[in-house]
Write a protein that holds these residues in place. Structure first.
Motif, PDB file in Angstrom:
ATOM      1  N   GLU A 234       3.961   2.223  22.163  1.00 40.39           N
ATOM      2  CA  GLU A 234       3.042   1.995  21.047  1.00 40.39           C
ATOM      3  C   GLU A 234       2.732   0.512  20.905  1.00 40.39           C
ATOM      4  O   GLU A 234       3.376  -0.347  21.495  1.00 40.39           O
ATOM      5  CB  GLU A 234       3.647   2.530  19.746  1.00 40.39           C
ATOM      6  N   ASP A 235       1.730   0.219  20.087  1.00 44.04           N
ATOM      7  CA  ASP A 235       1.383  -1.173  19.833  1.00 44.04           C
ATOM      8  C   ASP A 235       2.582  -1.913  19.279  1.00 44.04           C
ATOM      9  O   ASP A 235       3.382  -1.363  18.510  1.00 44.04           O
ATOM     10  CB  ASP A 235       0.224  -1.242  18.827  1.00 44.04           C
ATOM     11  N   ARG A 253      -1.067   5.328   9.475  1.00 46.26           N
ATOM     12  CA  ARG A 253      -2.305   4.802  10.032  1.00 46.26           C
ATOM     13  C   ARG A 253      -3.131   4.198   8.896  1.00 46.26           C
ATOM     14  O   ARG A 253      -3.002   4.606   7.740  1.00 46.26           O
ATOM     15  CB  ARG A 253      -3.141   5.904  10.710  1.00 46.26           C
ATOM     16  N   LYS A 254      -3.997   3.244   9.246  1.00 49.43           N
ATOM     17  CA  LYS A 254      -4.977   2.719   8.283  1.00 49.43           C
ATOM     18  C   LYS A 254      -6.348   2.740   8.958  1.00 49.43           C
ATOM     19  O   LYS A 254      -6.487   2.294  10.090  1.00 49.43           O
ATOM     20  CB  LYS A 254      -4.643   1.299   7.831  1.00 49.43           C
ATOM     21  N   THR A 255      -7.316   3.269   8.242  1.00 50.46           N
ATOM     22  CA  THR A 255      -8.658   3.319   8.806  1.00 50.46           C
ATOM     23  C   THR A 255      -9.233   1.906   8.913  1.00 50.46           C
ATOM     24  O   THR A 255      -8.853   1.010   8.156  1.00 50.46           O
ATOM     25  CB  THR A 255      -9.584   4.184   7.944  1.00 50.46           C
ATOM     26  N   LYS A 256     -10.137   1.739   9.849  1.00 50.63           N
ATOM     27  CA  LYS A 256     -10.773   0.439  10.048  1.00 50.63           C
ATOM     28  C   LYS A 256     -12.107   0.660  10.739  1.00 50.63           C
ATOM     29  O   LYS A 256     -12.392   1.754  11.255  1.00 50.63           O
ATOM     30  CB  LYS A 256      -9.883  -0.476  10.885  1.00 50.63           C
ATOM     31  N   GLN A 257     -12.908  -0.364  10.753  1.00 55.51           N
ATOM     32  CA  GLN A 257     -14.217  -0.271  11.402  1.00 55.51           C
ATOM     33  C   GLN A 257     -14.033   0.022  12.883  1.00 55.51           C
ATOM     34  O   GLN A 257     -13.226  -0.605  13.569  1.00 55.51           O
ATOM     35  CB  GLN A 257     -14.992  -1.573  11.211  1.00 55.51           C
ATOM     36  N   SER A 265      -7.929  11.560  14.991  1.00 55.31           N
ATOM     37  CA  SER A 265      -7.343  12.875  15.246  1.00 55.31           C
ATOM     38  C   SER A 265      -6.576  12.892  16.561  1.00 55.31           C
ATOM     39  O   SER A 265      -5.464  13.433  16.641  1.00 55.31           O
ATOM     40  CB  SER A 265      -8.447  13.942  15.273  1.00 55.31           C
ATOM     41  N   GLU A 266      -7.158  12.300  17.578  1.00 55.92           N
ATOM     42  CA  GLU A 266      -6.496  12.272  18.878  1.00 55.92           C
ATOM     43  C   GLU A 266      -5.178  11.505  18.811  1.00 55.92           C
ATOM     44  O   GLU A 266      -4.179  11.909  19.410  1.00 55.92           O
ATOM     45  CB  GLU A 266      -7.432  11.665  19.919  1.00 55.92           C
ATOM     46  N   GLN A 267      -5.159  10.394  18.072  1.00 55.51           N
ATOM     47  CA  GLN A 267      -3.926   9.616  17.926  1.00 55.51           C
ATOM     48  C   GLN A 267      -2.832  10.445  17.253  1.00 55.51           C
ATOM     49  O   GLN A 267      -1.676  10.460  17.699  1.00 55.51           O
ATOM     50  CB  GLN A 267      -4.204   8.348  17.109  1.00 55.51           C
ATOM     51  N   LEU A 268      -3.200  11.132  16.171  1.00 57.64           N
ATOM     52  CA  LEU A 268      -2.195  11.887  15.411  1.00 57.64           C
ATOM     53  C   LEU A 268      -1.701  13.102  16.200  1.00 57.64           C
ATOM     54  O   LEU A 268      -0.510  13.435  16.146  1.00 57.64           O
ATOM     55  CB  LEU A 268      -2.776  12.318  14.070  1.00 57.64           C
ATOM     56  N   LEU A 269      -2.587  13.752  16.928  1.00 54.05           N
ATOM     57  CA  LEU A 269      -2.159  14.882  17.745  1.00 54.05           C
ATOM     58  C   LEU A 269      -1.258  14.430  18.890  1.00 54.05           C
ATOM     59  O   LEU A 269      -0.303  15.132  19.265  1.00 54.05           O
ATOM     60  CB  LEU A 269      -3.380  15.627  18.286  1.00 54.05           C
ATOM     61  N   LEU A 270      -1.540  13.252  19.419  1.00 52.81           N
ATOM     62  CA  LEU A 270      -0.663  12.716  20.466  1.00 52.81           C
ATOM     63  C   LEU A 270       0.710  12.389  19.890  1.00 52.81           C
ATOM     64  O   LEU A 270       1.743  12.657  20.515  1.00 52.81           O
ATOM     65  CB  LEU A 270      -1.304  11.468  21.088  1.00 52.81           C
ATOM     66  N   LYS A 282      11.550  18.451  13.082  1.00 49.85           N
ATOM     67  CA  LYS A 282      10.913  19.651  12.543  1.00 49.85           C
ATOM     68  C   LYS A 282       9.500  19.371  12.054  1.00 49.85           C
ATOM     69  O   LYS A 282       8.602  20.177  12.249  1.00 49.85           O
ATOM     70  CB  LYS A 282      11.737  20.214  11.382  1.00 49.85           C
ATOM     71  N   THR A 283       9.313  18.223  11.396  1.00 51.17           N
ATOM     72  CA  THR A 283       8.031  17.950  10.741  1.00 51.17           C
ATOM     73  C   THR A 283       7.611  16.512  10.991  1.00 51.17           C
ATOM     74  O   THR A 283       8.420  15.587  10.842  1.00 51.17           O
ATOM     75  CB  THR A 283       8.123  18.180   9.215  1.00 51.17           C
ATOM     76  N   LEU A 284       6.336  16.333  11.340  1.00 46.66           N
ATOM     77  CA  LEU A 284       5.725  15.001  11.402  1.00 46.66           C
ATOM     78  C   LEU A 284       4.719  14.906  10.248  1.00 46.66           C
ATOM     79  O   LEU A 284       3.779  15.705  10.175  1.00 46.66           O
ATOM     80  CB  LEU A 284       5.019  14.768  12.728  1.00 46.66           C
ATOM     81  N   PHE A 285       4.945  13.950   9.359  1.00 45.35           N
ATOM     82  CA  PHE A 285       4.029  13.705   8.240  1.00 45.35           C
ATOM     83  C   PHE A 285       3.231  12.448   8.558  1.00 45.35           C
ATOM     84  O   PHE A 285       3.797  11.375   8.767  1.00 45.35           O
ATOM     85  CB  PHE A 285       4.802  13.519   6.941  1.00 45.35           C
ATOM     86  N   CYS A 286       1.908  12.585   8.618  1.00 42.20           N
ATOM     87  CA  CYS A 286       1.021  11.467   8.946  1.00 42.20           C
ATOM     88  C   CYS A 286       0.337  10.990   7.671  1.00 42.20           C
ATOM     89  O   CYS A 286      -0.427  11.757   7.062  1.00 42.20           O
ATOM     90  CB  CYS A 286      -0.018  11.890   9.965  1.00 42.20           C
ATOM     91  N   PHE A 287       0.595   9.761   7.291  1.00 45.74           N
ATOM     92  CA  PHE A 287      -0.055   9.170   6.126  1.00 45.74           C
ATOM     93  C   PHE A 287      -1.168   8.250   6.606  1.00 45.74           C
ATOM     94  O   PHE A 287      -0.916   7.286   7.333  1.00 45.74           O
ATOM     95  CB  PHE A 287       0.941   8.387   5.275  1.00 45.74           C
ATOM     96  N   VAL A 288      -2.393   8.577   6.226  1.00 48.67           N
ATOM     97  CA  VAL A 288      -3.563   7.797   6.619  1.00 48.67           C
ATOM     98  C   VAL A 288      -4.112   7.114   5.378  1.00 48.67           C
ATOM     99  O   VAL A 288      -4.579   7.780   4.453  1.00 48.67           O
ATOM    100  CB  VAL A 288      -4.645   8.696   7.262  1.00 48.67           C
TER     101      VAL A 288
END
Length: 321
Positions: A234-235, A253-257, A265-270, A282-288
């Motif tokens: 990862e970065d 994650r944080k949205t950006k231009q 979506s592709e990042q989170l599915l990966l 058991k669970t991955l929680f993605c906070f955007v």
């Protein structure tokens, strides 16, 4: 004729909601008001001032209808004004509506978890009663359908059958993190309002989001129950948060231009694929975190991404809405 203000002297009373479908309907109403405010940004818009005044009135009335005339939400915004059609003033109004949507999202999560308590609806003005929509019957959950294995780029094809409302276990670690995510933006805003303009944390990028979320997670979990982990490849500097006792991982994650919904979506599915092979997961929680509202339909994207497969679960929260 002006509405009677007699209800202002009565104690506050929050309105109850009977179903997830009802709350979703109200969330769509507020999204409609956001779109109405966005229209005021258009160049060459005729009758702009009249449209601004109409938007103010309709926003106030929508809040009254949704939350009730004696609710804290309506009392806080019953005199709402859009100061001007400048970008900053319109953004303030949109942010207010987003915070109200976050309140409804939290109520929806509680309803979905079966954790809501019946509360008597607020008394409405006898002169102007607020129509109460009939609660639709909750649809029966469809039997699980087998899902083919797909790559990250096939999100839309795979998740059309994904449920829009994923039940969050009441009182569990996932619900507690959901609450933090829904309140995250309010905390970030409050941090900017320091005495005498003292230095503070401006949440400008994903590393700032991580730092603030780490602090909030410490309020919910003992230090020994919370781990930080840097996924391989990862970065530099990116860290996820783990609650091993719950089999739970939290990624940020944080949205950006330039970051499209498809790329996100592709990042989170990966991420989900990587965690699916991790022992004890058991669970991955993605906070955007999306403070600028770059995601056009966050509720739809959440529903498209949420899934369960082979006992593994992906849950997503985009905030604020």
């Amino acid at each position: 004729m002006a509405r009677s203000r007699g209800s202002d002297h009565l104690p506050p009373s929050s309105r109850s909601f009977s179903s997830v479908a009802e709350v979703n309907q109200h969330i769509e109403q507020l999204h409609g008001r956001i779109a109405q405010v966005e229209e005021l940004r258009k160049d060459g818009l005729p009758f702009r001032e009249a449209l601004k005044v109409a938007a103010e009135s309709q926003i106030r009335e929508t809040i009254r209808q949704i939350f009730g005339e004696r609710s804290p939400e309506f009392r806080a915004h019953q005199h709402l004004r859009i100061r001007s059609t400048a970008d900053d003033d319109l953004a303030d109004t949109i942010e207010t509506l987003g915070e109200l949507i976050a309140v409804l999202e939290e109520k929806k999560n509680l309803l979905a978890a079966g954790d809501s308590q019946p509360v008597r609806p607020a008394q409405q003005s006898a002169r102007h009663p607020t129509p109460q929509p009939a609660a639709p019957a909750a649809p029966a959950s469809p039997p699980p359908q087998p899902q083919p294995d797909r790559g990250p780029g096939d999100a839309s094809a795979e998740t059309r059958q994904a449920p829009a409302d994923v039940k969050v276990p009441a009182g569990g670690a996932l619900e507690r993190i959901h609450r933090l995510g829904l309140r995250f933006h309010a905390v970030a805003r409050q941090l900017r309002q320091r005495y005498d303009g003292r230095p503070t944390l401006d949440v400008d990028d994903v590393h700032d989001v991580q730092d603030l979320l780490r602090t909030l997670l410490r309020l919910e979990f003992e230090e020994s129950a919370l781990e930080e982990w840097a996924p391989d490849g990862e970065d530099a500097g990116r860290k996820d948060f783990l609650v091993p006792q719950e089999g739970l991982a939290v990624t940020v994650r944080k949205t950006k231009q330039g970051l499209t919904a498809k790329a996100l979506s592709e990042q989170l599915l990966l991420d989900f694929q990587r965690y699916a092979v991790r022992q004890g997961f058991k669970t991955l929680f993605c906070f955007v975190y999306d403070p600028e509202g770059r995601i056009g339909n966050p509720a739809r994207l959440e529903a498209d991404l949420r899934r369960e497969r082979d006992g593994k679960r992906l849950d997503v929260l985009i905030a604020p809405k």
